[in-house]
Design an enzyme around this catalytic site. Structure first.
Site, short mmCIF file in Angstrom:
data_model
loop_
_atom_site.label_atom_id
_atom_site.label_comp_id
_atom_site.label_asym_id
_atom_site.label_seq_id
_atom_site.Cartn_x
_atom_site.Cartn_y
_atom_site.Cartn_z
N SER A 1 2.78 1.45 -6.95
CA SER A 1 3.63 0.87 -5.91
C SER A 1 4.66 1.90 -5.43
CB SER A 1 4.34 -0.37 -6.48
OG SER A 1 5.43 -0.76 -5.68
N LYS B 1 4.44 4.52 -1.79
CA LYS B 1 5.50 4.51 -0.76
C LYS B 1 6.09 5.89 -0.59
CE LYS B 1 8.17 1.09 -2.51
NZ LYS B 1 7.37 0.22 -3.35
N ARG C 1 3.26 -9.57 -6.50
CA ARG C 1 3.64 -9.34 -7.90
C ARG C 1 4.98 -9.98 -8.21
NH1 ARG C 1 4.33 -3.62 -7.99
NH2 ARG C 1 4.91 -3.83 -10.17
N HIS D 1 14.02 6.96 -5.87
CA HIS D 1 13.58 5.57 -5.97
C HIS D 1 13.92 5.07 -7.37
CE1 HIS D 1 11.21 2.34 -4.10
NE2 HIS D 1 10.96 1.98 -5.35
N ASP E 1 1.15 -1.95 -0.23
CA ASP E 1 2.28 -2.20 -1.13
C ASP E 1 3.11 -3.37 -0.61
OD1 ASP E 1 3.89 -1.55 -3.47
OD2 ASP E 1 5.45 -1.07 -2.02
N1 URA Z 1 9.95 -0.61 -7.26
C1 URA Z 1 8.82 -0.57 -6.51
O1 URA Z 1 8.82 -0.08 -5.39
N2 URA Z 1 7.70 -1.08 -7.03
C2 URA Z 1 7.65 -1.62 -8.26
O2 URA Z 1 6.60 -2.05 -8.66
C3 URA Z 1 8.83 -1.66 -9.03
C4 URA Z 1 9.96 -1.14 -8.50
#
Ligand code: URA
Length: 442
Positions: A183, A187, A168, A82, A161
């Site tokens: 966040s 996930k 956000r 990620h 999320d």
């Molecule tokens: N990627 C995400 O999934 N969440 C964030 O807050 C920033 C980048």
């Protein structure tokens, strides 16, 4: 639970208990707390931060806000990567199919564009017909059949999320270490993974511009992952220039396809391979990084990764022929070439300005309900350190109208600076794991 009192307590530097976080997130997902109260609380967290206990509680509350992927006794190791967000960062589009050809499975839950950065879901949805809103059952079956799936947070999967991320994005509350950590990790922990690799972007175009902040974010997320038994490693990679050439949803899909065909831009391929190697190592299918790299290169060289991408697109309702013929992707009607205004060395290609310009061209959101135009964006071939001649074409704007084309040209003029010499920053500066921080700059 009286939400205004919780907001005030956080605003004044206090902490919320784990029960309060759990109750609040549950009520938010159930629609019992309005967006404006969560936005105010997110802003209070932005300024006040969170204690370790609060961060753990928020991450758990978000993770448990919905169901999770569960592969039961299925033996194939699951890994994922990620990125905290960048401009031109299309590595996920390459890595999911590449890794699925290398003995691991990738159940990737991604996000949409956030702030000035692009999002994997928006890129995928540039492919006509592509569905990112799969059910849990569909996603699980696809991973077991194909080795990869790329989907978004849904009403079933990390719904907290899904809501908070969108909120956000449009309330100036992205750049917060605890909010980013909760966040991303909520996930990723919903994916039933053996290992996770984090791409922590650093530099002027990243959410966190200072290397020290990036390292703190890496360590925070590694702490959360390892505590849950998920081997977690981070690479700090440069986001003081866009990654690759293409910036904008459909343009990035096209460049990712070039990458899977073996002719992607050098910097994009370097970061992709480095992340891929770490994914094979955290998945414990390879111990030797050279062997892992050779395996990844073979997945590209043999055409297997490209075919896997076509299979992934088809499985998720998209038109797989775009892999052979990118003319099937959306194209903007206007293209304006930007030429170097003078001879010299490119000293800067500011990614943040390009990211904001993509939003101005209609390729990103200013409100949660904005529709985006997948075709618009930029192809910037100039890289810091490169010599350019006066009048040399160094970028192209892809826009909906001539007027937008001019907006794009102005953004390029502000973003790309040409001077006498450039200071080179390393593409990959650090590797962070539970064992500590390693400098990778040579
Ligand atoms: N990627 C995400 O999934 N969440 C964030 O807050 C920033 C980048």
């Amino acid at each position: 639970m009286v939400v205004p009192r919780l907001i005030e307590r956080k605003r004044d530097g206090g902490t919320l208990t784990p029960e309060e976080w759990r109750e609040l997130i549950g009520a938010y997902v159930a629609g019992l707390v309005p967006d404006y109260q969560l936005a105010a609380l997110a802003m209070a967290v932005f300024f006040r931060g969170m204690s370790e206990e609060e961060l753990g509680a928020l991450t758990q509350a978000m993770l448990h806000s919905g169901a999770r992927l569960d592969f039961g006794t299925w033996a194939t190791p699951r890994v994922d990567k990620h990125s905290i967000g960048g401009v031109g960062d299309k590595t996920s589009l390459l890595l999911a199919p590449m890794l699925a050809c290398c003995g691991v499975a990738v159940p990737m839950i991604s996000g949409r564009g956030l702030g000035h950065t692009g999002g994997t879901l928006d890129k995928l949805e540039a492919i006509p017909g592509f569905r990112t809103g799969l059910s849990l059952d569909e996603a699980t079956r696809q991973v077991q059949r194909l080795g990869c799936v790329m989907l978004g947070q849904t009403a079933e999967l990390v719904p907290a999320d899904r809501k908070l991320y969108a909120l956000r994005d449009v309330t100036g509350t992205v750049e917060s270490i605890p909010l980013i950590s909760a966040s991303i990790m909520s996930k990723k922990l919903a994916e039933d993974l053996r290992g996770l690799v984090l791409d922590i972007k650093t530099g002027s175009g990243a959410f966190l511009t200072e290397p020290a902040q990036s390292l703190r974010l890496a360590e925070t997320m590694i702490g959360i992952g390892e505590a849950q038994g998920c081997r977690t490693v981070a690479l700090l990679t440069a986001m003081d220039r866009p990654l690759g050439y293409a910036c904008g949803n459909a343009l990035e899909v096209e460049e990712a396809i070039h990458g899977l065909t073996g002719d992607g831009p050098e910097d994009l391929m370097e970061v992709t391979y480095a992340l891929g190697v770490e994914m094979l190592l955290v998945g414990r299918v390879f111990q030797d990084r050279h062997a892992a790299r050779r395996r990844l290169e073979a997945s590209v060289g043999s055409g297997a990764a490209r075919e896997k991408f076509a299979a992934l697109i088809e499985a998720q309702g998209g038109n797989p022929s775009v892999v052979d013929d990118p003319r099937g992707l959306p194209h903007a009607p206007v293209q304006e070439v930007y030429r170097a205004p003078r001879a010299g060395v490119v000293t800067q290609v500011a990614p943040r300005l390009i990211g904001h310009a993509i939003i101005a061209l209609g390729g990103g959101r200013l409100r949660t309900d904005d529709n985006i135009d997948p075709a618009v964006g930029f192809v910037v071939t100039a890289k810091p350190g490169q010599w350019v001649e006066a009048g040399q074409p160094i970028a192209t704007v892809h826009a909906r109208s001539v007027a937008d084309g001019h907006i794009g040209l102005n953004a390029l003029a502000a973003s790309i600076q040409i001077g006498e010499s450039a200071v080179a920053t390393p593409l990959i500066s650090h590797r962070v794991s539970r064992d500590g921080v390693e400098s990778m700059s040579r």
